[in-house]
Design an enzyme around this catalytic site. Structure first.
Site, PDB file in Angstrom:
ATOM      1  N   ASP A 115       2.661 -34.545 -11.697  1.00 29.49           N
ATOM      2  CA  ASP A 115       3.661 -35.141 -10.834  1.00 29.49           C
ATOM      3  C   ASP A 115       2.988 -35.240  -9.457  1.00 29.49           C
ATOM      4  O   ASP A 115       2.010 -34.551  -9.197  1.00 29.49           O
ATOM      5  CB  ASP A 115       4.873 -34.221 -10.795  1.00 29.49           C
ATOM      6  CG  ASP A 115       5.851 -34.613  -9.723  1.00 29.49           C
ATOM      7  OD1 ASP A 115       6.162 -35.812  -9.644  1.00 29.49           O
ATOM      8  OD2 ASP A 115       6.298 -33.731  -8.977  1.00 29.49           O
ATOM      9  N   ASP A 125      11.387 -33.482 -13.074  1.00 26.61           N
ATOM     10  CA  ASP A 125      10.269 -33.211 -13.984  1.00 26.61           C
ATOM     11  C   ASP A 125      10.665 -32.278 -15.125  1.00 26.61           C
ATOM     12  O   ASP A 125       9.949 -32.185 -16.119  1.00 26.61           O
ATOM     13  CB  ASP A 125       9.104 -32.550 -13.237  1.00 26.61           C
ATOM     14  CG  ASP A 125       8.492 -33.476 -12.227  1.00 26.61           C
ATOM     15  OD1 ASP A 125       8.334 -34.660 -12.549  1.00 26.61           O
ATOM     16  OD2 ASP A 125       8.192 -33.018 -11.112  1.00 26.61           O
ATOM     17  N   CYS A 168       2.907   1.877   3.193  1.00 29.51           N
ATOM     18  CA  CYS A 168       4.145   1.088   3.301  1.00 29.51           C
ATOM     19  C   CYS A 168       5.253   1.786   2.531  1.00 29.51           C
ATOM     20  O   CYS A 168       6.390   1.870   2.966  1.00 29.51           O
ATOM     21  CB  CYS A 168       3.978  -0.305   2.699  1.00 29.51           C
ATOM     22  SG  CYS A 168       2.463  -1.118   3.087  1.00 29.51           S
ATOM     23  N   ASP A 225       6.974 -30.161 -10.329  1.00 33.96           N
ATOM     24  CA  ASP A 225       7.833 -29.231  -9.603  1.00 33.96           C
ATOM     25  C   ASP A 225       9.261 -29.714  -9.410  1.00 33.96           C
ATOM     26  O   ASP A 225      10.133 -28.938  -9.092  1.00 33.96           O
ATOM     27  CB  ASP A 225       7.238 -28.911  -8.230  1.00 33.96           C
ATOM     28  CG  ASP A 225       7.498 -30.028  -7.244  1.00 33.96           C
ATOM     29  OD1 ASP A 225       7.403 -31.202  -7.658  1.00 33.96           O
ATOM     30  OD2 ASP A 225       7.796 -29.747  -6.084  1.00 33.96           O
ATOM     31  N   CYS A 272       0.839  -1.193   0.000  1.00 26.68           N
ATOM     32  CA  CYS A 272       0.000   0.000   0.000  1.00 26.68           C
ATOM     33  C   CYS A 272       0.873   1.241   0.000  1.00 26.68           C
ATOM     34  O   CYS A 272       2.091   1.156   0.181  1.00 26.68           O
ATOM     35  CB  CYS A 272      -0.900   0.019   1.219  1.00 26.68           C
ATOM     36  SG  CYS A 272       0.064   0.070   2.732  1.00 26.68           S
TER      37      CYS A 272
END
Lengths: 733, 64
Positions: A438, A626, A33, A622, A30
């Protein structure tokens, strides 16, 4: 054991003697911040510049060289409540930033030219209808040429370059007819102006460029935004390693600064950040992110360990190796290279349209010219008419038809938690009919979790969890998480390879191996009822408990897979884990097509067999094992927790703990492809109406301007429909 | 129609002025953070944090 991180690797030296550090900041969401961070950092002595970028979630800090410790900057942000991670800006993005600015400059120039030329053109059009003199008209035309020629020469560069590249490599893309149309329009206009003619097409040329540049810039902007978020995520999980600077002194350094031959320390519960050989120490390694195998393997002096694996229970010293890589990673890299090379050269929808479109249009123009000559018209009229056909068919709508939808669809995917890394992934996702998952880390969550927490008395669990906080063992961490424990027990000490113990009110608490707690019989029973789970025992005087910890299915996995099957997708599981664990998950999810114990080569073979059978395969995975299969599939997705290598092999990354983004991605892209096809048909219909007008010789600049902007607006409005129905219920359509 | 002699250069120079302004805004990085800029505009002047205050002048080094 907390040493300050060494961030000097990320500090960039500026020409004027100052230094700059780029940080990706977590939690800057925001305006407040943003101001808090800038204020807080600006208050540090010697900091000359602190600028937060809310769009990309980054902060740039500059200071007088050597006066500020970069770690102090990160410390200051931590004190303000923000986690910051160094971000290597030199590596990426500067090219992209350059390109974005160049496109915007081109758009600015084209828009300026379009407005001014239009101003002159409207005067000519109204003058032609009333009392403009030929001298005035010529003057206006020359003025238009003066603006349009340099403007097109500058702003047309993105199209000219792309068209030349395509032609040199023997391809046809949409930029070829665009370039041809623009260049011919300008040449004809200059020629006509020289001959004091009534019509010139300077306005058509610049307007066309303006529309197309706007579409291209929007497209690039969306992609840049997505990539910035993905790069931040990469920075947030950028690993550091604890390196031995001298024999006995350690320092935490980013992995990018580690060289082969360095010695690093890996503590229990840490992920190993480098490939190397164990020099000293004894431990168990969880290789699930690399192989998919959930059972741990033991490591001792001489064992090869891989980046991405988790050190479970012992401290290791690892000598970093690069040349002598492990056999598994070698295999993966080799397969990956081959798969990327063999990745079928997917022909984009736009390119296919261009291949059909360009020859048809050019043939029509030539036939128009020949036809008029045969009918007895002058050569001049025939050529002018033929070029007018080219101008009016110049694919303004066609050039926008697909990018506009891509912008809208990638925005919708972005909100759905899917970050695309390649533009044509939308089209490839839309054609998928088979989905291969997977198991480890994809259908299940990557972190192990406590199962059956309700079976154990809450106060026992709470006490065990407080004790677990003292250990860095991943199983202990799962127990601490399950009870939400925050207050560690005093005086807890860890017995390497056994567990943790502490004294409470003179009574000993133990959490660890069942044999260490004397609970082997009970542990055996629990293990028998849940073969995939790891067991961990707890003893507190006469109170005992056995916890089963394992990787849990993603919360919505069953529902999402059922939804996918109901939509007619074929769903498969292809895992490197052992059969018992995989078939248990498959039963829970109701998936019948299951393969377990698959090596990376097996995975590729399965994907290729499916593709050979005419299936369009989406691979979701992941693990590092793979990665080759992800590259071999038609299109691939990976969760954000995936290894770096895996993420770069996949077309998109999805965020969060749920599997829903996979379903969302398929729903959004299917809709997007439908809208793309509609847009292409709209462009065809437009041509079907406009081309006969042009062939007949009625395509005056006014008609061209109206037809072009009309069709562009229509296509863009239609593209916005790709956004509809992507909210909470993506399967409704 | 002699009015064109100064109207045309005037129109063109106004257009060029706009183009120049656009190029300047692009060069000073004003399109780099559109979300943040929206908020900076409504920040009260008396609350400007020191670093944000310094940044009023354009710099050669825009945020990444």
């Amino acid at each position: 054991m907390t040493e300050t991180p060494d961030l000097t690797h990320f500090v960039e030296k500026l020409d004027d003697g100052r230094a700059r550090l780029n940080l990706a900041v977590e939690g800057m969401t925001c305006a407040a911040c943003m101001f808090e961070i800038e204020g807080g950092l600006g208050a540090l002595p010697n900091v000359t510049h602190a600028r937060a970028n809310l769009t990309s979630g980054r902060v740039a800090i500059e200071w007088q060289a050597d006066d500020v410790d970069p770690a102090a900057v990160v410390g200051r942000l931590a004190a303000l409540g923000y986690k910051a991670y160094p971000y290597d800006a030199r590596r990426m993005e500067s090219d992209e930033q350059q390109e974005a600015r160049f496109l915007l400059r081109c758009l600015g120039v084209a828009a300026f030219a379009a407005m001014n030329v239009m101003l002159l053109s409207v005067s000519v059009w109204s003058g032609n209808a009333s009392d403009i003199t030929p001298e005035q008209r010529d003057f206006f035309h020359w003025l238009s040429a003066l603006i349009a020629l340099p403007a097109v020469a500058y702003a047309g560069q993105p199209f000219f370059r792309s068209a030349i590249r395509a032609l040199l490599s023997g391809r046809l893309n949409m930029d070829v007819p665009i370039t041809l149309g623009v260049v011919l329009a300008l040449t004809l206009s200059v020629f006509e102006t020289l001959h004091h003619a009534e019509h010139a097409y300077f306005d058509s040329a610049v307007m066309l460029l303006t529309f197309l540049l706007a579409g291209r810039w929007l497209d690039q902007n969306m992609r840049r935004r997505t990539r910035a978020v993905a790069a931040n995520l990469a920075a947030l999980k950028a690993e550091t390693a604890t390196k031995f600077v001298t024999e006995s002194e350690i320092s935490e350094v980013p992995v990018a600064a580690i060289r082969p031959g360095d010695l690093v320390l890996v503590r229990p519960g840490e992920r190993i950040a480098v490939d190397g050989e164990v020099e000293d120490g004894r431990s168990e390694i969880d290789q699930s992110l690399v192989t998919g195998e959930t059972a741990h393997v033991s490591a001792e002096r001489g064992t090869l360990v891989y980046a991405g694996t988790l050190n479970v229970n012992g401290t290791l010293r690892v000598r970093v190796g690069a040349a002598d890589r492990g056999t598994l990673l070698d295999e993966v890299t080799r397969l990956l290279d081959r798969a990327v090379e063999a990745r079928s050269h997917y022909v984009r929808l736009a390119e296919r349209a261009a291949r059909l479109y360009a020859p048809v249009v050019h043939l029509t123009a030539i036939l128009t010219m020949i036809g008029w000559v045969l009918l007895g018209a002058s050569w001049h009229f025939a050529v002018v008419t033929a070029i007018a056909v080219l101008i009016i068919t110049c694919p303004c709508a066609l050039g926008l038809a697909i990018p506009a939808v891509q912008v809208v669809a990638s925005g919708a995917l972005f909100r759905g938690g899917v970050l695309l890394s390649s533009g044509d992934a939308i089209e490839r996702l839309a054609s998928v009919d088979t989905i291969v998952f997977d198991k480890t880390g994809t259908l299940t969550l990557p972190e192990p979790e406590l199962v059956d927490a309700g079976r154990i008395a809450p106060e026992t669990l709470a006490l065990a969890a407080r004790l677990a906080l003292a250990s860095r063992h991943p199983l202990a961490a799962a127990i601490a998480r399950a009870a939400g424990a925050t207050a560690p027990l005093d005086g807890a000490c860890e017995e390497p390879g056994q567990g943790v113990s502490a004294l409470v009110d003179g009574e000993e608490l133990r959490l660890g191996r069942p044999s260490w707690c004397g609970l082997e019989a009970e542990a055996g029973r629990v293990a028998a009822s849940d073969p995939e789970a790891s067991v961990i025992a707890f003893r507190h005087g006469t109170t005992t408990a056995v916890f089963a910890v394992r990787q849990r299915l993603r919360e919505d996995a069953t529902a999402v897979l059922a939804g996918l099957r109901a939509r007619g997708f074929a769903v498969e599981i292809l895992s490197g884990d052992r059969d018992a664990a995989v078939s248990h998950v498959a039963r829970q999810l109701g998936v019948s097509e299951v393969r377990s114990g698959a090596t990376p080569a097996d995975k590729i073979a399965r994907i290729e067999a499916l593709r050979a059978g005419g299936r369009k395969v989406l691979m979701v995975g992941d693990g590092i094992n793979d990665a080759p299969a992800l590259a071999a599939a038609d299109v691939s997705l990976s969760p954000v927790t995936a290894a770096h290598l895996t993420q770069s092999a996949s077309d998109a990354v999805f965020l969060g703990d749920r599997l829903q983004p996979v379903a969302t991605a398929l729903a959004v892209t299917r809709r997007a492809r439908r809208v793309m096809t509609e847009n292409l048909w709209l462009a065809v219909v437009y041509n079907a109406v406009a081309v006969p007008v042009a062939i007949a010789g009625y395509a005056t600049p006014l008609v061209a301007a109206l037809a072009m902007s009309g069709s562009s607006v229509l296509v863009i409005l239609n593209a916005l429909r790709a956004k509809q129905g992507t909210g909470d219920a993506p399967w409704k359509s | 129609m002699e009015v064109l002699i100064y109207l045309v250069p005037l129109a063109l120079s106004l257009g060029l002025l706009g183009l120049g302004a656009f190029m300047w805004s692009l060069k000073t990085g004003q399109y780099d953070d559109l979300d943040g800029a929206a908020w900076r505009a409504i920040l009260d002047d008396d609350q400007i944090p020191p670093a944000a205050g310094q940044k009023k002048a354009p710099t050669s080094s825009p945020a990444p």
